[in-house]
Design a protein around this motif. Sequence first.
Motif, mmCIF file in Angstrom:
data_model
loop_
_atom_site.group_PDB
_atom_site.id
_atom_site.type_symbol
_atom_site.label_atom_id
_atom_site.label_comp_id
_atom_site.label_asym_id
_atom_site.label_seq_id
_atom_site.Cartn_x
_atom_site.Cartn_y
_atom_site.Cartn_z
ATOM 1 N N ASP A 143 -2.889 2.178 6.759
ATOM 2 C CA ASP A 143 -4.035 1.264 6.760
ATOM 3 C C ASP A 143 -3.523 -0.124 6.364
ATOM 4 O OD1 ASP A 143 -6.346 -0.195 6.353
ATOM 5 O OD2 ASP A 143 -7.392 1.393 5.255
ATOM 6 N N SER A 144 -3.142 -0.921 7.350
ATOM 7 C CA SER A 144 -2.490 -2.199 7.077
ATOM 8 C C SER A 144 -3.413 -3.179 6.351
ATOM 9 C CB SER A 144 -1.986 -2.824 8.375
ATOM 10 O OG SER A 144 -3.069 -3.041 9.275
ATOM 11 N N VAL A 145 -4.697 -3.102 6.630
ATOM 12 C CA VAL A 145 -5.646 -4.004 5.957
ATOM 13 C C VAL A 145 -5.723 -3.684 4.470
ATOM 14 C CG1 VAL A 145 -8.069 -4.706 5.810
ATOM 15 C CG2 VAL A 145 -6.990 -4.411 8.048
ATOM 16 N N SER A 146 -5.853 -2.398 4.167
ATOM 17 C CA SER A 146 -5.913 -1.986 2.766
ATOM 18 C C SER A 146 -4.604 -2.292 2.045
ATOM 19 C CB SER A 146 -6.225 -0.490 2.681
ATOM 20 O OG SER A 146 -6.180 -0.048 1.351
ATOM 21 N N SER B 203 -4.403 -5.892 1.172
ATOM 22 C CA SER B 203 -5.294 -6.182 0.042
ATOM 23 C C SER B 203 -4.632 -5.805 -1.279
ATOM 24 C CB SER B 203 -6.601 -5.419 0.215
ATOM 25 O OG SER B 203 -7.463 -5.644 -0.880
ATOM 26 N N LYS B 204 -4.017 -4.634 -1.308
ATOM 27 C CA LYS B 204 -3.317 -4.196 -2.530
ATOM 28 C C LYS B 204 -2.162 -5.149 -2.861
ATOM 29 C CE LYS B 204 -4.061 0.721 -1.350
ATOM 30 N NZ LYS B 204 -5.044 1.111 -2.367
ATOM 31 N N SER B 205 -1.473 -5.602 -1.824
ATOM 32 C CA SER B 205 -0.357 -6.522 -2.025
ATOM 33 C C SER B 205 -0.835 -7.826 -2.649
ATOM 34 C CB SER B 205 0.322 -6.787 -0.676
ATOM 35 O OG SER B 205 1.441 -7.619 -0.823
ATOM 36 N N ILE B 206 -1.960 -8.343 -2.162
ATOM 37 C CA ILE B 206 -2.512 -9.584 -2.719
ATOM 38 C C ILE B 206 -2.895 -9.393 -4.183
ATOM 39 C CG2 ILE B 206 -4.499 -11.151 -2.600
ATOM 40 C CD1 ILE B 206 -4.383 -10.734 0.500
ATOM 41 N N LEU C 83 -2.294 -17.739 -10.776
ATOM 42 C CA LEU C 83 -2.157 -16.818 -9.641
ATOM 43 C C LEU C 83 -3.332 -15.849 -9.555
ATOM 44 C CD1 LEU C 83 1.657 -15.948 -9.764
ATOM 45 C CD2 LEU C 83 0.463 -17.064 -7.867
ATOM 46 N N LYS C 84 -3.981 -15.637 -10.680
ATOM 47 C CA LYS C 84 -5.130 -14.726 -10.722
ATOM 48 C C LYS C 84 -6.203 -15.134 -9.709
ATOM 49 C CE LYS C 84 -7.046 -11.233 -13.002
ATOM 50 N NZ LYS C 84 -6.452 -9.888 -13.058
ATOM 51 N N GLU C 85 -6.261 -16.443 -9.410
ATOM 52 C CA GLU C 85 -7.252 -16.937 -8.456
ATOM 53 C C GLU C 85 -7.049 -16.340 -7.067
ATOM 54 O OE1 GLU C 85 -9.891 -19.120 -9.160
ATOM 55 O OE2 GLU C 85 -9.266 -18.506 -11.182
ATOM 56 N N LEU C 86 -5.832 -15.885 -6.787
ATOM 57 C CA LEU C 86 -5.545 -15.333 -5.461
ATOM 58 C C LEU C 86 -6.317 -14.042 -5.204
ATOM 59 C CD1 LEU C 86 -3.700 -15.968 -2.994
ATOM 60 C CD2 LEU C 86 -2.035 -14.368 -3.984
ATOM 61 N N ALA C 87 -6.722 -13.363 -6.270
ATOM 62 C CA ALA C 87 -7.448 -12.091 -6.106
ATOM 63 C C ALA C 87 -8.733 -12.264 -5.318
ATOM 64 C CB ALA C 87 -7.737 -11.478 -7.475
ATOM 65 N N LYS C 88 -9.291 -13.463 -5.337
ATOM 66 C CA LYS C 88 -10.525 -13.708 -4.589
ATOM 67 C C LYS C 88 -10.317 -13.564 -3.083
ATOM 68 C CE LYS C 88 -11.160 -17.779 -6.446
ATOM 69 N NZ LYS C 88 -11.707 -19.078 -6.925
ATOM 70 N N PHE C 89 -9.045 -13.612 -2.659
ATOM 71 C CA PHE C 89 -8.732 -13.573 -1.231
ATOM 72 C C PHE C 89 -8.203 -12.205 -0.781
ATOM 73 C CE2 PHE C 89 -8.477 -17.958 -2.555
ATOM 74 C CZ PHE C 89 -9.115 -18.648 -1.526
ATOM 75 N N LYS C 90 -8.383 -11.199 -1.634
ATOM 76 C CA LYS C 90 -7.790 -9.900 -1.301
ATOM 77 C C LYS C 90 -8.379 -9.292 -0.031
ATOM 78 C CE LYS C 90 -10.690 -7.031 -4.392
ATOM 79 N NZ LYS C 90 -11.137 -6.003 -3.432
ATOM 80 N N ASP C 91 -9.602 -9.680 0.333
ATOM 81 C CA ASP C 91 -10.230 -9.140 1.540
ATOM 82 C C ASP C 91 -10.322 -10.191 2.653
ATOM 83 O OD1 ASP C 91 -10.693 -6.579 0.391
ATOM 84 O OD2 ASP C 91 -12.402 -7.408 -0.706
ATOM 85 N N ASP C 92 -9.632 -11.311 2.471
ATOM 86 C CA ASP C 92 -9.638 -12.374 3.480
ATOM 87 C C ASP C 92 -8.657 -11.999 4.590
ATOM 88 O OD1 ASP C 92 -8.645 -14.871 4.802
ATOM 89 O OD2 ASP C 92 -10.090 -15.828 3.470
ATOM 90 N N ARG C 93 -9.162 -11.738 5.804
ATOM 91 C CA ARG C 93 -8.295 -11.243 6.877
ATOM 92 C C ARG C 93 -7.228 -12.255 7.277
ATOM 93 N NH1 ARG C 93 -9.888 -6.653 9.634
ATOM 94 N NH2 ARG C 93 -7.803 -6.850 10.533
ATOM 95 N N HIS C 94 -7.558 -13.533 7.240
ATOM 96 C CA HIS C 94 -6.555 -14.540 7.591
ATOM 97 C C HIS C 94 -5.392 -14.514 6.596
ATOM 98 C CE1 HIS C 94 -4.620 -18.282 8.745
ATOM 99 N NE2 HIS C 94 -4.775 -18.733 7.508
ATOM 100 N N ILE C 95 -5.724 -14.536 5.299
ATOM 101 C CA ILE C 95 -4.679 -14.495 4.275
ATOM 102 C C ILE C 95 -3.879 -13.198 4.400
ATOM 103 C CG2 ILE C 95 -4.231 -14.405 1.783
ATOM 104 C CD1 ILE C 95 -5.069 -17.146 2.676
ATOM 105 N N GLN C 96 -4.562 -12.101 4.640
ATOM 106 C CA GLN C 96 -3.866 -10.815 4.804
ATOM 107 C C GLN C 96 -2.884 -10.873 5.967
ATOM 108 O OE1 GLN C 96 -6.924 -7.911 5.364
ATOM 109 N NE2 GLN C 96 -7.392 -7.698 3.177
ATOM 110 N N ASP C 97 -3.333 -11.399 7.108
ATOM 111 C CA ASP C 97 -2.477 -11.431 8.290
ATOM 112 C C ASP C 97 -1.257 -12.328 8.070
ATOM 113 O OD1 ASP C 97 -4.209 -9.745 9.572
ATOM 114 O OD2 ASP C 97 -5.218 -11.305 10.747
ATOM 115 N N VAL C 98 -1.497 -13.497 7.472
ATOM 116 C CA VAL C 98 -0.369 -14.410 7.220
ATOM 117 C C VAL C 98 0.602 -13.774 6.228
ATOM 118 C CG1 VAL C 98 0.315 -16.686 6.375
ATOM 119 C CG2 VAL C 98 -1.753 -16.450 7.766
ATOM 120 N N LEU C 99 0.056 -13.139 5.181
ATOM 121 C CA LEU C 99 0.903 -12.474 4.181
ATOM 122 C C LEU C 99 1.791 -11.415 4.833
ATOM 123 C CD1 LEU C 99 1.669 -11.778 1.210
ATOM 124 C CD2 LEU C 99 -0.238 -10.174 1.228
#
Length: 810
Positions: free
Chosen positions: A769-772, A775-778, A492-508
Amino acid sequence: MFNNKELFKASFQEQLVSRLGKSMEEATAGDVYKILGSLIRENIGRDWAESNRIAKVQEEKQVYYFSMEFLIGRLLGNNLLNIGMLETVRDGLKELGWDLDEIESQEPDAGLGNGGLGRLAACFLDSLASLQYAGHGCGIRYKYGLFEQKIIDGHQVELPDDWLQRGNVWEERRPDKKVEVRFWGRVEMSERDGRTVFETTGYEKVWAVPYDVPVIGHGEGRVNTLRLWSAESAVDPIKMAQDGQNSYYSFLNYSRSVQSISEFLYPDDSGYEGKLLRLKQQYFLCSAGLQSLLRTFEKLKLPYTELPEKVSVHINDTHPTLVIPELMRILMDEQGFGWDEAWDITVRTVSYTNHTLLSEALEKWPENMIRELLPRIYMIIEEINKRFCGQLLEEGRSQEFVSQVAILESGQVKMAHLAIAGSNSINGVAGLHTELLKTDVMQPFYELYPDRFNNKTNGITHRRWLMHANPKLSSLISEAIGSGWTTSPLQLKELAKFKDDRHIQDVLMGIKLDNKRRLAAYIQDKQGVMVDPESIFDVQVKRLHGYKRQLMNILHVIHLYHEIKDQPNVERVPRTFIFGAKAAPGYYLAKSIIKLINVAADVINRDPQVSQQLKVVFLENYSVSLAEKIIPAANVSEQISTAGKEASGTGNMKFMMNGALTIGTLDGANVEMFDLLGEENMFLFGLRSQEVLNYYRHGGYVARELYHQDARLRRVLDSLVTEGPFCCHEREFEIIRQALLDHNDEFFVLRDFDDYAAAQKQVEQAYRDSVSWASKSIVNIANSGHFSSDCTIERYAADIWDIAPVRRES
C-alpha cells in the motif's frame, strides 16, 4: 571571496595558480579539493580567532569534550553547507567543469573513530558550534584508523587505514602549544613548607603536539576547535649519548615507542603490550587535554577554586576517566591544594556519559600496569578508593556493598566506578538505558548518588544527515513547512499535517526512488550486482556484534530463500537486503557472520529463480561517507538488537529522519521512537528488556528446544553445516551453530526469530500500500526532530554543564 559565484570562481582560479602553479586545464580533482579546503579555511579563519577572543573576553564557561573517537566523516560538503556556500560553490565549480560530488570524494574519511560513540561526539561538536556554545573536542590524531575493510572470498580482510597519506587540509599544527606527558618513573616524597610533596623522577617524557581542526557552526554559529594530539619525541639524541646511552639504537627504540601512542585507533589489546599501549593512549589524551585547557583557564587570572564555574570537562565513556586522577595530581602537586579541596574542584568539574550495559565493555585495568606506567596516578587512585570505601564503611554500609562499588578490587582498577565516584553527573543515553543503569548495572551507585544520575538521549545533527545527505528531501520539507526547521528542528513536527497529502506523498516517494537509483548504481559499480530500485531496500548497517543480531537478519534471509525455492510462483514484493559492518579483528564469531552474509549473497544473487525476488548485498568498508549514500535510500531500517543491550543507537535516528520505517525491538532509543510514532508507524517484535533480564537472572531458556520445535530454524541452521549451497568447506559455520545451540544463544536470536519473521511479513504487506507507506514515512520524518543533537546538546548545556551561548558582540 565567497560573496557570490563569480567572486568564488575568480578567487578559486587565482588560488589554483598561486598555490599550485596550475591552470584549470592542468588541475586534478585532488587539486580542486585542496584549493577548496584552503579557501574555506581562509574564509573562516577570522571567525575562528574571533570566537576564541569573545569567549575569553566574556569569560563564559567552556566545555571540553574528551573522547577517544571523533568520527567526523568528510568535512568539505558539511563545511560549505554550514557557511551557506554549498550551492554557490556547486554552481561555480560546474561552470568551471567540475562536479562537487566528485570533488567531495577526494577527501578520505578521517580515521578518528569506529562507530556510534565517535559519530555521536562529531554530531555534538557540530551542535555546540551551531548553537554558539563554547564547546571543544579533545582527542588523538591517529595516523591510522581502525582498518580498511576488504572482502576477499567472503572473508573480512583488514588493511591499514592510512587516511593521512595525502595530508589533512583542515588541520593546523600548533607546536607552540605542545605539552609534556610523563610515563614510568618513581615517586619520591619529601616535606616542604610543612606539607608532603610528591615528585616523580626517572620518568620518560613525550611531547603532545596539538593539531587543531575548526568546527564550523551553521549560519551565525561559532567556530570551535577539535584539538587532536600527536605524540612526538621529547628527548634529544645528543643528550642521550652524553648520558652514556647508545644514542642510535636507544633513540630509535624510544622514538618508535613514542610514535606508537598516536599511531593506531584501538590497537589490539589481546596481549599485555597492546593493553599497555591503550592505557598509554588514554593517559596521553587526558594529561595533554587537561594541561591545555588549564593554560586557557589561567589566562582568566582567576583562582583555581573557580575552575568549575568556568570549565566543564566531559568524558565520553570510560576511556578518558584518567582525567579525574590527573586533575587531582595537577591541583595537589602543581597548584598546592590539599586533598579535600582538590577533590571538591575535580568532582564539580567532571561529568561522565556511560555508553554501555555490557559488562565486558566496562573497562578494567590491571593495578600493576597502572602502578608501573603511571606511579603517581596509581597512588591517587589508590587514595580515592581508600577514602571512598572508608567513608562508606563509616556510614554503616556492609562489606559486601563496599566490595560492589570499590574502585580497586581483585587486582583491577574499575574505570566506570572511578568515573562515577569522581563526577558530578552520570548520564545514560536513552530512557531505557538510564533506567537499566539505575536498577541493574550501576544500582549500588544510584543508591549512593541518586541526584547525579540523569538521562540524555542521544541525537544526530540534521545538518549532515538530512540537509547535506538528502538535499531534495530537505527542499521538499521547506516547501511544505518553511525553512525554520533548519535552525529549529522540532519544527519538523509541522510536517505531520501533510501525512495524507497526495502531492507531498508522491514527491517524497519519487525522491526516495531517486536515492535508491543512485545507491543501486553505486552497488553495480562497486559490487557488480544489479539490484532493483523498485524493490524494498531493507538495510542493516552498524558495527558487527552478537547483540546487534545481524545473524538473525541473515538467517531470516536464508529462510526466505528456502520459501522461494519451495513456492516459486507465490507473488512477493521483491526485497534487497543491504548490510554494512566491520567486525573487530579478533572477534571470530562476528567475522564468521560476515562470511555467512557474503556466502548467502553469492548463492542468492546467482540463483535465477530466487534473485528476481531477493537480493543480498554486503557493502565493504562501511563509513560515514558510505552511510550518507545508504541511509537516504533505505525503505526499512533494521534496529533488531537484543532488548536491554543497545544503549541508544543513532543509526535508528538517521534512518527515521530520512523516512525509512523501523523494524525493531523495544531497545535503546527505539523505545522513545515508539512513544512518538505508535505501533502503526513502526514494526515491533521480540522480547522486552525485562523478559531478557529474567532469563539471565533465573534461566529457563533452552535454545535447542526451539531448534527442535521450529522446522524453519532447523532447516536454516542445518544448512550451514551439512551439504548444500550455504555450507562451506571445513564446516566454517560450525562456530555459528555452536554459539546458538551449544552456548545457548546468548542474545536470543532463536527466541525472537518467529516474531521477527512475522514482523517482516507485516513489512511486506504494508509496502504493498504505497499511499499508506508514504504516510508512515512522513510521520517518521516529522517526529525525527526530537532526536536532533541540537535538542540533546541544549539539555546537556542546561542540566549538566551549566553553560550559555557565547553571542557575538553587536
